[in-house]
Design a protein around this motif. Sequence first.
Motif, mmCIF file in Angstrom:
data_model
loop_
_atom_site.group_PDB
_atom_site.id
_atom_site.type_symbol
_atom_site.label_atom_id
_atom_site.label_comp_id
_atom_site.label_asym_id
_atom_site.label_seq_id
_atom_site.Cartn_x
_atom_site.Cartn_y
_atom_site.Cartn_z
ATOM 1 N N THR A 42 0.872 -1.178 0.000
ATOM 2 C CA THR A 42 0.000 0.000 0.000
ATOM 3 C C THR A 42 0.916 1.238 0.000
ATOM 4 N N PRO A 43 0.428 2.349 -0.572
ATOM 5 C CA PRO A 43 1.347 3.455 -0.855
ATOM 6 C C PRO A 43 1.910 4.173 0.371
ATOM 7 N N VAL A 44 1.043 4.533 1.321
ATOM 8 C CA VAL A 44 1.527 5.310 2.474
ATOM 9 C C VAL A 44 2.531 4.473 3.274
ATOM 10 N N CYS A 45 2.183 3.212 3.484
ATOM 11 C CA CYS A 45 3.063 2.309 4.247
ATOM 12 C C CYS A 45 4.426 2.189 3.582
ATOM 13 N N THR A 46 4.448 2.135 2.265
ATOM 14 C CA THR A 46 5.720 2.005 1.537
ATOM 15 C C THR A 46 6.633 3.186 1.859
HETATM 16 C C1 BEZ Z 1 -1.600 3.046 2.648
HETATM 17 O O1 BEZ Z 1 -0.653 2.668 3.298
HETATM 18 O O2 BEZ Z 1 -1.445 3.687 1.626
HETATM 19 C C2 BEZ Z 1 -3.006 2.710 3.069
HETATM 20 C C3 BEZ Z 1 -3.280 1.539 3.735
HETATM 21 C C4 BEZ Z 1 -4.571 1.236 4.086
HETATM 22 C C5 BEZ Z 1 -5.590 2.121 3.788
HETATM 23 C C6 BEZ Z 1 -5.299 3.318 3.134
HETATM 24 C C7 BEZ Z 1 -3.996 3.616 2.778
#
Ligand code: BEZ
Length: 212
Positions: A42-46
């Motif tokens: 997932t983008p934010v986690c990356t």
């Molecule tokens: C993220 O890491 O991009 C993310 C993960 C879960 C829900 C929304 C965003």
Amino acid sequence: MALHIGSVAPDFTQESTEGPIHFHEWIGDKWAILFSHPKDFTPVCTTELGTVARLKGEFDKRNIKAIGVSVDDVPSHKKWVGDIEETQHTKMNFPILGDGDKKVAKLYDMIHPEWNDTLTVRSVFVIDNNKKIRLTLTYPASTGRNFQEILRAIDSLQLTDKYSVATPADWKSGEDCIIVPSVQDPEVIKQKFPKGYKALKPYLRMTPDPSK
Ligand code: BEZ
């Protein structure tokens, strides 16, 4: 039971990208930051995992070990690591716990069912060398955390452990601190704060950062 500042961080054994981790033993005599993210790929986690890897030098300076966790398993984390390294221009240098059975997520109350009853939110636990929880933060999935703020708060925790000070709003290491109200004896003040202080109010006494 709810975990509070001052609670002993729950111990556990769990698989990670660097092999099995016995948490308290892994912390050893250092501090630790345990942080959860909702899901692999997932983008934010990356971006968050890459940021923590790039900040390894800053965590090392403060004697802190970082460890991530999500409810994905270790093979999934290992596949994802390549993407983190490629897009965030770094090498992963800390473990991510595989928590498919949600052992850690449940122990640390990282699942908030009103948002999602299977995924972890973005929790942060700063744990000291006595295995006590010193700071907690909870962010929603859509908001990436500010790890500079986490480092700043750790600076404050480690400073206030050593000196009879508190740190004001937006304080950064090296800036003026506040003499704690319990210190009143003028002789003690002179001895603890040889650089002097300025009393803006009887309860608001500013002194140069005593560690510098
Ligand atoms: C993220 O890491 O991009 C993310 C993960 C879960 C829900 C929304 C965003």
